[in-house]
Enzyme design. Sequence first.
Site, PDB file in Angstrom:
ATOM      1  N   SER A 117     -45.726  -5.842  -9.372  1.00  0.00           N
ATOM      2  CA  SER A 117     -44.499  -5.417  -8.720  1.00  0.00           C
ATOM      3  C   SER A 117     -43.403  -4.945  -9.659  1.00  0.00           C
ATOM      4  CB  SER A 117     -43.972  -6.541  -7.839  1.00  0.00           C
ATOM      5  OG  SER A 117     -44.787  -6.695  -6.706  1.00  0.00           O
ATOM      6  N   PHE A 175     -54.482 -10.830   2.056  1.00  0.00           N
ATOM      7  CA  PHE A 175     -54.897 -11.797   1.043  1.00  0.00           C
ATOM      8  C   PHE A 175     -54.682 -13.233   1.495  1.00  0.00           C
ATOM      9  CE2 PHE A 175     -53.527  -7.976  -1.443  1.00  0.00           C
ATOM     10  CZ  PHE A 175     -54.816  -7.524  -1.694  1.00  0.00           C
ATOM     11  N   SER A 215     -41.094  -7.653   0.870  1.00  0.00           N
ATOM     12  CA  SER A 215     -42.243  -7.069   1.559  1.00  0.00           C
ATOM     13  C   SER A 215     -42.749  -5.863   0.787  1.00  0.00           C
ATOM     14  CB  SER A 215     -41.854  -6.640   2.975  1.00  0.00           C
ATOM     15  OG  SER A 215     -42.901  -5.914   3.588  1.00  0.00           O
ATOM     16  N   ASN A 216     -44.045  -5.874   0.453  1.00  0.00           N
ATOM     17  CA  ASN A 216     -44.642  -4.717  -0.204  1.00  0.00           C
ATOM     18  C   ASN A 216     -44.545  -3.459   0.637  1.00  0.00           C
ATOM     19  OD1 ASN A 216     -45.870  -5.491  -2.841  1.00  0.00           O
ATOM     20  ND2 ASN A 216     -46.818  -7.058  -1.584  1.00  0.00           N
TER      21      ASN A 216
END
Length: 421
Positions: A117, A175, A215-216
């Site tokens: 990230s 995941f 949040s990705n």
Amino acid sequence: MAPRTVCRSAVLGPLVLALLAGPAHAADRNRPAAPAPADHGGRPAAAPAALPTPDTAALGGLLRTALAQGAPGAMARIDDHRLSWDDHATVYRAMEGVADRATRAVIDTADRVRIGSVTKTFSTVVLLQLAAEGRLRLDTPVNHYLPGLLPDDRITVRHVLGHRSGLYDYTNDMFAQTVPGFEAVRTKVFTYRQLVTRSLQHPRTNAPGAAYAYSNTNFVVAGLLIEKLTGHPVRTEYENRIIKPLKLQDTFYVHPDTRIPGRHAHGYLTPDAKGAALVDATDQTVSWAQSAGALISSTRDLNTFLSALLGGRLLPAAQRAEMERWLPAGTGQAYGLGLRRRDLSCGVSVYGHTGAVQGFYTYAFASKDGRRSLTAVATTSNNGAVHATMLRTLESVFCGRRSTVRDTPLPRTAAADDLTQ
């Protein structure tokens, strides 16, 4: 002028600590000088208080602790411009363990790694440069630029870059089971819109602008914005706007290729089942992350990047000010736009980002003026004890011996791994 060795410590077991005066690489000799930092009004800022000398003994101890907790390798690099931006940086390097469990090759700070990230800060810099060029407005809805992408016209670019959109993080489901989830996507290639669709299958976590919630999905949207506004792949924009201007030699966006080019460390994923064998997760597309987490880099390049960003060489003052409009993001933390602030025990705040991608933890932070930068890496993930230990490298480097944080690892459950760091 060739690097001059002032002091090189003896090798104690697999630990190497070196103190070099002058640049450690040719790229350091070519690093462009930066102007004195300015405040948000454009005036030269007051000289910052001197930071204490890094506690390199404590730093080495933390790397050894990370190995004892399950990381095959751990390393850190500090670049310190103590006097002024145009002096030669003092470089500290610390390395512990192996880069490859199969060959037993010793890890080195020159090894390339996946930075997870920390990619988000690169993506934000690109979008803020576009804002400076008048091609993007932070408070304009995302749907203005990408019609129909999101179900709520109130979600702005600022909300996305500050994790305040309320968009569900699709990686929570992807995941939920660490190793099976990873193996299911290791070689897959997703489009950005496929990832956004996964998010939109869930209710939003907050109203737009209501609260910080990492949040990705936000930075998948950021990648879509970059490509729509420029007409180029994100790879091209990273290269033209950051990698080439800063002469970064180890930073690559290879998606959807699976391999890390050149010399690199292997990354090992810790399974959920206690005692299960580590999984070599080095080769993967990272297509599940892309502009949210797929960059490859090195400790040297990340220190150069952060020093340039915080030293005012990548963004005009107005966009830097937007990046540093902080909102609370947990105990001792705040988040701006693609940038995290961590407040340390000695009263010093540091700025940068953490990154977690299967097999790698990365911690890249710098002082307010960018003169001291640290990148630390552990070659494992899904290991909360290692994560907590590696976070303490910030205290050793920026607080020195003044740190009040005890070198006591947190239990794994107290710092569970999260691919959204």
